[in-house]
Design a protein around this motif. Structure first.
Motif, PDB file in Angstrom:
ATOM      1  N   GLY A   1      12.508 -23.368  19.188  1.00 24.41           N
ATOM      2  CA  GLY A   1      12.266 -23.642  17.762  1.00 24.41           C
ATOM      3  C   GLY A   1      13.347 -24.112  17.003  1.00 24.41           C
ATOM      4  N   VAL A   2      14.438 -24.466  17.614  1.00 22.03           N
ATOM      5  CA  VAL A   2      15.818 -25.073  16.898  1.00 22.03           C
ATOM      6  C   VAL A   2      16.173 -26.157  17.432  1.00 22.03           C
ATOM      7  CG1 VAL A   2      16.181 -22.677  16.040  1.00 22.03           C
ATOM      8  CG2 VAL A   2      17.284 -23.307  18.373  1.00 22.03           C
ATOM      9  N   ASP A   3      17.054 -26.838  16.562  1.00 17.36           N
ATOM     10  CA  ASP A   3      17.655 -28.179  17.196  1.00 17.36           C
ATOM     11  C   ASP A   3      18.669 -27.926  18.465  1.00 17.36           C
ATOM     12  OD1 ASP A   3      19.837 -27.256  15.743  1.00 17.36           O
ATOM     13  OD2 ASP A   3      19.307 -28.441  13.996  1.00 17.36           O
ATOM     14  N   GLU A   4      19.066 -28.954  18.902  1.00 19.28           N
ATOM     15  CA  GLU A   4      19.947 -28.800  20.140  1.00 19.28           C
ATOM     16  C   GLU A   4      21.618 -28.139  19.640  1.00 19.28           C
ATOM     17  OE1 GLU A   4      20.727 -32.327  22.191  1.00 19.28           O
ATOM     18  OE2 GLU A   4      18.453 -32.621  22.810  1.00 19.28           O
ATOM     19  N   GLU A   5      22.051 -28.519  18.496  1.00 16.59           N
ATOM     20  CA  GLU A   5      23.134 -27.911  18.077  1.00 16.59           C
ATOM     21  C   GLU A   5      22.804 -26.428  17.929  1.00 16.59           C
ATOM     22  OE1 GLU A   5      26.275 -28.189  14.251  1.00 16.59           O
ATOM     23  OE2 GLU A   5      24.464 -29.438  14.343  1.00 16.59           O
ATOM     24  N   GLU A   6      22.102 -25.811  17.207  1.00 21.27           N
ATOM     25  CA  GLU A   6      21.869 -24.487  17.135  1.00 21.27           C
ATOM     26  C   GLU A   6      21.635 -23.960  18.486  1.00 21.27           C
ATOM     27  OE1 GLU A   6      21.234 -20.766  15.014  1.00 21.27           O
ATOM     28  OE2 GLU A   6      22.240 -22.561  14.659  1.00 21.27           O
ATOM     29  N   GLN A   7      20.963 -24.519  19.384  1.00 19.86           N
ATOM     30  CA  GLN A   7      20.736 -24.171  20.795  1.00 19.86           C
ATOM     31  C   GLN A   7      22.115 -23.753  21.388  1.00 19.86           C
ATOM     32  OE1 GLN A   7      17.704 -26.264  23.201  1.00 19.86           O
ATOM     33  NE2 GLN A   7      16.712 -26.968  21.261  1.00 19.86           N
ATOM     34  N   GLU A   8      23.174 -24.679  21.311  1.00 16.11           N
ATOM     35  CA  GLU A   8      24.305 -24.554  22.028  1.00 16.11           C
ATOM     36  C   GLU A   8      25.212 -23.521  21.248  1.00 16.11           C
ATOM     37  OE1 GLU A   8      27.305 -25.598  24.753  1.00 16.11           O
ATOM     38  OE2 GLU A   8      25.216 -25.828  24.605  1.00 16.11           O
ATOM     39  N   ARG A   9      25.011 -23.482  20.028  1.00 19.11           N
ATOM     40  CA  ARG A   9      25.720 -22.327  19.322  1.00 19.11           C
ATOM     41  C   ARG A   9      25.216 -20.902  19.743  1.00 19.11           C
ATOM     42  NH1 ARG A   9      25.708 -18.393  16.197  1.00 19.11           N
ATOM     43  NH2 ARG A   9      23.258 -18.575  15.826  1.00 19.11           N
ATOM     44  N   MET A  10      23.906 -20.788  19.785  1.00 18.55           N
ATOM     45  CA  MET A  10      23.316 -19.362  20.436  1.00 18.55           C
ATOM     46  C   MET A  10      23.605 -19.132  21.945  1.00 18.55           C
ATOM     47  SD  MET A  10      19.337 -19.543  18.734  1.00 18.55           S
ATOM     48  CE  MET A  10      19.057 -18.122  19.558  1.00 18.55           C
ATOM     49  N   ARG A  11      23.820 -20.253  22.749  1.00 23.42           N
ATOM     50  CA  ARG A  11      24.203 -19.954  24.089  1.00 23.42           C
ATOM     51  C   ARG A  11      25.738 -19.581  24.145  1.00 23.42           C
ATOM     52  NH1 ARG A  11      26.517 -22.368  28.260  1.00 23.42           N
ATOM     53  NH2 ARG A  11      27.253 -24.240  27.200  1.00 23.42           N
ATOM     54  N   VAL A  12      26.484 -20.302  23.379  1.00 25.56           N
ATOM     55  CA  VAL A  12      28.049 -19.901  23.395  1.00 25.56           C
ATOM     56  C   VAL A  12      28.256 -18.498  22.847  1.00 25.56           C
ATOM     57  CG1 VAL A  12      30.425 -20.863  23.036  1.00 25.56           C
ATOM     58  CG2 VAL A  12      28.607 -22.350  23.929  1.00 25.56           C
ATOM     59  N   ILE A  13      27.900 -18.384  21.557  1.00 24.53           N
ATOM     60  CA  ILE A  13      28.345 -17.466  20.607  1.00 24.53           C
ATOM     61  C   ILE A  13      27.495 -16.209  20.677  1.00 24.53           C
ATOM     62  CG2 ILE A  13      28.747 -16.787  18.358  1.00 24.53           C
ATOM     63  CD1 ILE A  13      30.533 -18.922  19.315  1.00 24.53           C
ATOM     64  N   ASP A  14      26.148 -16.474  20.699  1.00 27.82           N
ATOM     65  CA  ASP A  14      25.330 -15.457  20.806  1.00 27.82           C
ATOM     66  C   ASP A  14      24.990 -14.734  22.359  1.00 27.82           C
ATOM     67  OD1 ASP A  14      25.032 -15.491  17.908  1.00 27.82           O
ATOM     68  OD2 ASP A  14      23.070 -16.761  18.049  1.00 27.82           O
ATOM     69  N   ARG A  15      25.436 -15.437  23.222  1.00 28.14           N
ATOM     70  CA  ARG A  15      25.088 -15.223  24.630  1.00 28.14           C
ATOM     71  C   ARG A  15      23.297 -14.980  24.791  1.00 28.14           C
ATOM     72  NH1 ARG A  15      30.463 -11.947  26.215  1.00 28.14           N
ATOM     73  NH2 ARG A  15      29.930 -10.492  24.792  1.00 28.14           N
TER      74      ARG A  15
ATOM     75  N   HIS B   1      23.931 -11.468  28.035  1.00 27.46           N
ATOM     76  CA  HIS B   1      24.561 -10.408  27.612  1.00 27.46           C
ATOM     77  C   HIS B   1      23.818  -9.401  26.693  1.00 27.46           C
ATOM     78  CE1 HIS B   1      28.233  -7.701  26.928  1.00 27.46           C
ATOM     79  NE2 HIS B   1      28.819  -8.396  27.749  1.00 27.46           N
ATOM     80  N   LEU B   2      24.271  -8.254  26.400  1.00 28.83           N
ATOM     81  CA  LEU B   2      23.820  -7.316  25.222  1.00 28.83           C
ATOM     82  C   LEU B   2      24.059  -7.604  23.890  1.00 28.83           C
ATOM     83  CD1 LEU B   2      23.488  -3.798  27.079  1.00 28.83           C
ATOM     84  CD2 LEU B   2      21.890  -5.641  27.023  1.00 28.83           C
ATOM     85  N   VAL B   3      25.485  -8.309  23.867  1.00 26.68           N
ATOM     86  CA  VAL B   3      26.006  -8.373  22.334  1.00 26.68           C
ATOM     87  C   VAL B   3      26.453  -9.900  22.302  1.00 26.68           C
ATOM     88  CG1 VAL B   3      26.511  -6.024  21.804  1.00 26.68           C
ATOM     89  CG2 VAL B   3      28.160  -7.297  23.089  1.00 26.68           C
ATOM     90  N   ALA B   4      26.795 -10.480  21.188  1.00 23.80           N
ATOM     91  CA  ALA B   4      27.248 -11.717  20.941  1.00 23.80           C
ATOM     92  C   ALA B   4      28.856 -11.692  21.300  1.00 23.80           C
ATOM     93  CB  ALA B   4      27.104 -12.216  19.393  1.00 23.80           C
ATOM     94  N   THR B   5      29.402 -12.840  21.475  1.00 25.33           N
ATOM     95  CA  THR B   5      30.782 -12.926  21.562  1.00 25.33           C
ATOM     96  C   THR B   5      31.545 -12.425  20.435  1.00 25.33           C
ATOM     97  OG1 THR B   5      31.022 -15.217  21.043  1.00 25.33           O
ATOM     98  CG2 THR B   5      30.622 -14.689  23.301  1.00 25.33           C
ATOM     99  N   ASP B   6      31.142 -12.599  19.096  1.00 26.28           N
ATOM    100  CA  ASP B   6      31.628 -12.158  17.992  1.00 26.28           C
ATOM    101  C   ASP B   6      31.486 -10.664  17.669  1.00 26.28           C
ATOM    102  OD1 ASP B   6      29.138 -12.428  17.250  1.00 26.28           O
ATOM    103  OD2 ASP B   6      29.451 -13.844  15.448  1.00 26.28           O
ATOM    104  N   SER B   7      30.855 -10.049  18.387  1.00 23.92           N
ATOM    105  CA  SER B   7      30.358  -8.637  18.072  1.00 23.92           C
ATOM    106  C   SER B   7      31.905  -7.832  18.518  1.00 23.92           C
ATOM    107  CB  SER B   7      29.591  -8.291  18.911  1.00 23.92           C
ATOM    108  OG  SER B   7      29.380  -6.719  18.674  1.00 23.92           O
ATOM    109  N   PRO B   8      32.028  -6.774  17.589  1.00 24.67           N
ATOM    110  CA  PRO B   8      33.347  -6.116  17.808  1.00 24.67           C
ATOM    111  C   PRO B   8      32.943  -4.922  18.906  1.00 24.67           C
ATOM    112  CG  PRO B   8      32.394  -5.053  15.803  1.00 24.67           C
ATOM    113  CD  PRO B   8      31.686  -6.524  16.330  1.00 24.67           C
ATOM    114  N   ILE B   9      31.665  -4.986  19.529  1.00 19.67           N
ATOM    115  CA  ILE B   9      31.365  -4.239  20.735  1.00 19.67           C
ATOM    116  C   ILE B   9      31.790  -4.819  21.747  1.00 19.67           C
ATOM    117  CG2 ILE B   9      29.608  -2.813  22.031  1.00 19.67           C
ATOM    118  CD1 ILE B   9      28.031  -2.492  19.461  1.00 19.67           C
ATOM    119  N   ARG B  10      32.559  -4.408  22.742  1.00 26.02           N
ATOM    120  CA  ARG B  10      33.158  -5.129  23.891  1.00 26.02           C
ATOM    121  C   ARG B  10      32.686  -4.381  25.095  1.00 26.02           C
ATOM    122  NH1 ARG B  10      36.470  -9.502  22.197  1.00 26.02           N
ATOM    123  NH2 ARG B  10      35.775  -9.896  20.122  1.00 26.02           N
TER     124      ARG B  10
END
Length: 809
Positions: free
Chosen positions: A543-557, A576-585
Motif C-alpha cells: 500500500g506504499v510506494d517503492e521509496e517507503e517500502q525500502e525505508r521500511m525494509r532497512v529501518i523498520d526491519r 526482527h521484533l524491533v526497528a533499527t532505530d529502536s533503543p531496544i537491542r
C-alpha cells in the motif's frame, strides 16, 4: 423423549397432516441452513447482483460454526451437491449424466451459468472448503441435501427422471465424502416428488408452514406477509408428520437477509424484531411441546453479518439457556427422526455459562449472598492492590478485572461489585476498544452474573465487536494456511507472531477474544524478499510506494504490509521484533534458536517456546510505551496470560547476567512488574527480585502507568496511532511525523480503499492542528512536558542492554 398419539388442537390449523400426528413431551428447537452460494440465484440470473454477499459467505459460515460450538447446537446443513466439488469440466458437456428440467420460465440449459472451472477460480460456485469447515465443527453437524444444482422440484418442468438423476449425483458425491444423506430441503420450498426421496434413502424433508394468510389474494398476501414479519410475535409452533415413509418437519421461521444495497423489506426489518420472534417462538414451543424450526441461508447472514450475527447470537443464547434449564431439546432434523422412530439418541449437552472455578451468582439474590455488592467498593476493600500508589476509578478497575482470559475468584468478585455501582459504561466500552479488550469484556460480561447489570446498548457494542472479530479472524486463518503452505513449499522458515500465535495457544482458539489487525510472520533476513515476491505472485500488493517500502525494509526491519484487493487480510513480513532505530537491542538469532515445530490447520511452521514467547510479548509491550497507551492493557494481558500458562516452563535463568536474553532484562522486568501489579500475573517473587534494577523508581513507573498504560493520550488517537505524547520522539523526523504522503495515507487506510486529494488535505490539516495542540500544551503545562521527558529517560534506562541503570527521581 416419549411420544403419544394425542393431537394438539393447533396441529389442525398449522399443517395438513395424515391421520396421526405425534405430540412431543417437551419443546424442540431445530435449525436447517440452506448452503447454496451462487446456485441459489441461478434460476433468475441474479448472481452478480448479490456478489457482495456471496464473497462473505465463507465468513458467515465460519461465524455460524463458531456459534454452533459456542452454544453446543447441532444443526442440519442442507448442501447443494455441486458445492461439494472442488472442480468440474465442460468436456463432453457439463454434467452429462444429469437429466435437465424443462421449465416454461427458464430459457437455455440449466447448467449454462456453471463456470466448469474450480474453487480457486470461481469460489462462489464451489465449496468443498465450506463442507470441510462445517464437518470440522467440534459439535457434530448433520449434512443434508439441497439438490445438486438448486432445481425447482415442485414445478411441472421437473420430471421424476430429472429429480432422480439429480439425487443420484448428490448421494454419489456425498458417499465419496463419507456422508450418508438423510434430510432434504427443497429449493425455493417448492415441494414435490416425495416418493423419489424415499427411493434414495431420505428420511425427512423440511415442509412448509401453513400460514394464516396463505389463502389471501396476491396483494393482500404481500401486505399480510410484511405485517406478520414486522410484528414481534411468536411464529407458529409446528409438529412432525409422516406420510408414505417420509417425515415432514415443517419450517417455523425464516431469518431474512438485510443487504443494505437492496431496497426491500428485509433491509428495514429491525434486528430486535427478528430476535424477539425467535425467542418467543422457542418459548411457545416449550409451552406447546412442539417444534420451533428456524431456517435461513449463510447468504442471508453474509448480507449484513455484524448486526444479523449479533441478533442470531442473542437468540441462540436463549435457546441454550432453555436447553440447559431442561425445558428444551436441541436437535438436527435426523436427530428428531431418530426420536420419532424410537431410536436412542445421545443426551443433550449442557453448557456452563460462567468460567470454571468461578462461583456463579444468581442475579435474583446475589446482593443477599454477597453483601459487598451493595456497598461502596474501593480497591482496598476488594484487596486489589493500588498499583504503585495510583488511585484508580471504578471504570479502570473494571478494565483491570476483565483483562484476563478467565476470571479468578478475586477478579470475579471485584467485577461483580463494580457492576452493581453507578459507573460510566460508555467510558468502559470506549476504553476497552482503546486497549483492545472488547472481546474479553464481552466474554465476562455476557455471563448471567453480570449481563443483567450492564446496559443493553453497551452489551450490543461488545457483542458486535466480538462477532466481527470472530468472523474476521476465521477468514484470516484460511488465508494464513495458504501463505504458510506457500512458504513451506518454497523452503522459507516462518514464525507466527502476535495474534496468529496467541489465539490458538493462549486464548483457547476463541477468535473473538483477541483482535488481530494483520498476520505477523517472521522470516530470516536473507529470505524476506523471496517471501515478498511469493505473496505478490499470488495477488498480494503493498500500500506504499517503492521509496517507503525500502525505508521500511532497512529501518523498520519489516516489509510493507501486503493485501489482496478487496480482502481484509493483511500480511506483514518481519525480520526482527524491533526497528533499527529502536533503543531496544538484542540478537534476533536468540529467538530463532528457541523455535519449535507446530501446525496450523495441518500446515507445518515454527512457533516460539514459552521463554521466547514471553520475550516477544514483553518487547511488544515495552517498545510501544515510548509513544502512547494505545492497546497497552491488551498487550499487557498477553504478557500476563503467557506467564499464567507457562510460568513453570519459562527458563528464568535466560534473563540472568550472562544468559541469552540478558540484554532484555530491563524490558522483561518492566513488563512483568506491571503485569503483576495491574493484572495480578503470577510472576515468582524471586524473579522480580532478580530483575529489579538497583535504583528502580516506583514513582516513574507509576507516572508511566498513568500516562502510557491507563491514560488515553489524545495526541496518539488524533494522529491515528502515528503520533506520540513522548517529548523525545516528536522532534525526530518531525515533518514525516506530522505530514503524510498519499502512499502513507493509503497504507493507513483499509485495503483497496481509494484515497482522494481531499482526504490527504483534510488529514494533514488535522495533524497540523493536533501538533499545534501539543506545542500549546508544552508551553502552558511545562510540568507535563518535564514528566514526559523524565518518563522517556526512565524508559530508555530500561531499554539499555543490561537493564540495570534505573533512574530515581
Amino acid at each position: 423423549m416419549t411420544l403419544t398419539p394425542e393431537r394438539d388442537v393447533e396441529v389442525a390449523v398449522q399443517q395438513e397432516s395424515s391421520a396421526e400426528v405425534p405430540t412431543l413431551d417437551s419443546g424442540v428447537f431445530t435449525m436447517s441452513i440452506d448452503t447454496e452460494m451462487a446456485w441459489g440465484m441461478l434460476h433468475n440470473h441474479q448472481v452478480e447482483s448479490h456478489r457482495y454477499a456471496y464473497d462473505r459467505v465463507r465468513e458467515a459460515v465460519d461465524f455460524l460454526v463458531h456459534l454452533m460450538e459456542k452454544y453446543e447446537i447441532r444443526s442440519t446443513w442442507a448442501f447443494i451437491g455441486h458445492l461439494m466439488l472442488d472442480s468440474c469440466s465442460s468436456e463432453g458437456g457439463k454434467h452429462p449424466g444429469i437429466v435437465r428440467p424443462q421449465y416454461e420460465w427458464f430459457e437455455g440449459d440449466w447448467f449454462d451459468q456453471d463456470p466448469a472451472s474450480s474453487v480457486k477460480d470461481d469460489p462462489i460456485w464451489y465449496g468443498p472448503d465450506l463442507l470441510e469447515r462445517v464437518r470440522a465443527c467440534k459439535v457434530p453437524q448433520e449434512i443434508g441435501s439441497h439438490t445438486f444444482s438448486h432445481i425447482t422440484v415442485g414445478d411441472p418442468g421437473c420430471t421424476k427422471e430429472a429429480f432422480d438423476s439429480d439425487l443420484s449425483e448428490c448421494t454419489r458425491i456425498a458417499s465419496q465424502n463419507g456422508i450418508n444423506l438423510r434430510s432434504f430441503v427443497y429449493p425455493r420450498n417448492k415441494i414435490g416428488l416425495q416418493r423419489t426421496l424415499v427411493e434414495h434413502g431420505f428420511e425427512s424433508y423440511r415442509g412448509n408452514l401453513r400460514r394464516w394468510y396463505d389463502d389471501y389474494g396476491r396483494v393482500l398476501f404481500s401486505i399480510a406477509h410484511k405485517i406478520d414479519n414486522f410484528l414481534p410475535i411468536a411464529p407458529p409452533v409446528v409438529y412432525p408428520d409422516k406420510d408414505d415413509g417420509l417425515w415432514n418437519i415443517p419450517a417455523s421461521y425464516y431469518y431474512p437477509h438485510s443487504e443494505p444495497s437492496l431496497r426491500d423489506w428485509g433491509r428495514r426489518l429491525p434486528i430486535w424484531v427478528r430476535e424477539a420472534k425467535i425467542r418467543r417462538g422457542v418459548d411457545k414451543a416449550i409451552e406447546k411441546n412442539g417444534i420451533f424450526h428456524l431456517w435461513f441461508h449463510p447468504f442471508n447472514l453474509a448480507s449484513n453479518l455484524e448486526p444479523l450475527g449479533r441478533g442470531l447470537d442473542r437468540a441462540l443464547a436463549h435457546v441454550a439457556r432453555m436447553r440447559d434449564a431442561g425445558k428444551l431439546k436441541v436437535m438436527s432434523m435426523s436427530d428428531l427422526v431418530d426420536v420419532l422412530e424410537g431410536a436412542p439418541i445421545e443426551e443433550q449437552p449442557s453448557r456452563a455459562h460462567a468460567p470454571t472455578s468461578v462461583p456463579v451468582i444468581s442475579t435474583d439474590s446475589d446482593e443477599e449472598e454477597h453483601p459487598v455488592a451493595a456497598a461502596h467498593v474501593s480497591a482496598g476493600e476488594m484487596k486489589w492492590p493500588e498499583p504503585m500508589g495510583l488511585k484508580l476509578s471504578l471504570e479502570d478497575l473494571a478494565l483491570l478485572a476483565m483483562a484476563r482470559k478467565d476470571l479468578d475468584e478475586q477478579a470475579f468478585h471485584l467485577l461483580h461489585s463494580i457492576t452493581h455501582q453507578p459507573i460510566d459504561w460508555n467510558r468502559v466500552v470506549e476504553s476497552a476498544e482503546w486497549h483492545k479488550l472488547r472481546g474479553l469484556a464481552y466474554r465476562h460480561l455476557s455471563t448471567p452474573a453480570f449481563e443483567a447489570h450492564v446496559p443493553p446498548a453497551a452489551m450490543d457494542v461488545l457483542r458486535s465487536n466480538y462477532i466481527r472479530n470472530t468472523a474476521r479472524q476465521m477468514f484470516f486463518e484460511r488465508e494464513l494456511s495458504g501463505v504458510l503452505q506457500l512458504f513451506k513449499d518454497n523452503g522459507i522458515e516462518a514464525i507466527l507472531m502476535k495474534g496468529a500465535a496467541l489465539v490458538p495457544e493462549i486464548y483457547d482458539d476463541d477468535r473473538g477474544l483477541r483482535p488481530m489487525g494483520d498476520v505477523d510472520i517472521i522470516v530470516r533476513t536473507d529470505r524476506a524478499l523471496d517471501a515478498d515476491k511469493l505473496l505478490r505472485d499470488i495477488g498480494f500488493r503493498p500500500g506504499v510506494d517503492e521509496e517507503e517500502q525500502e525505508r521500511m525494509r532497512v529501518i523498520d526491519r519489516q516489509l510493507a504490509a501486503l493485501a489482496r484487493p478487496g480482502s481484509p487480510v493483511v500480511v506483514e513480513i518481519h525480520t526482527h521484533l524491533v526497528a533499527t532505530d529502536s533503543p531496544i537491542r538484542f540478537d534476533i538469532n536468540t529467538i530463532w534458536e528457541r523455535t519449535v515445530p507446530h501446525e496450523t490447520n495441518g500446515v507445518a511452521h515454527l512457533t516460539l517456546d514459552p521463554t521466547a514467547l514471553l520475550v516477544a510479548q514483553t518487547v511488544n509491550f515495552m517498545k510501544d510505551r515510548r509513544f502512547y497507551s494505545y492497546s497497552a492493557l491488551g498487550q499487557l494481558c498477553d504478557v500476563a496470560e503467557v506467564v499464567r500458562k507457562y510460568s513453570d516452563e519459562i527458563d528464568w535463568d535466560a534473563f540472568k547476567p550472562g544468559g541469552e536474553f540478558a540484554d532484555l532484562r530491563g524490558v522483561v522486568f518492566g513488563s512483568l512488574f506491571m503485569a503483576r501489579g495491574l493484572l495480578l500475573a503470577p510472576v515468582p517473587e524471586d524473579v522480580i527480585e532478580m530483575l529489579t534494577p538497583e535504583r528502580f523508581s516506583v514513582h516513574m513507573a507509576a507516572t508511566m502507568v498513568r500516562d502510557r498504560v491507563l491514560g488515553k493520550d489524545w495526541l496518539a488517537k488524533d494522529l491515528g496511532g502515528a503520533g506520540t505524547t513522548s517529548a523525545w520522539k516528536l522532534p525526530a523526523s518531525m515533518l514525516r511525523r506530522i505530514f503524510l504522503s498519499r502512499s502513507q495515507l493509503e497504507y493507513r487506510s483499509r485495503p483497496g480503499e481509494a484515497v482522494t486529494s481531499k482526504d490527504l488535505v483534510v488529514q494533514n490539516l488535522k495533524r497540523m492542528g493536533v501538533t499545534a495542540k501539543f506545542a500549546a500544551r508544552s508551553i502552558l503545562r511545562p510540568d507535563r512536558l518535564y514528566e514526559d521527558l523524565s518518563v522517556d529517560r526512565w524508559l530508555k534506562s530500561l531499554y539499555e542492554p543490561d537493564g540495570q541503570s534505573g533512574q530515581t527521581r
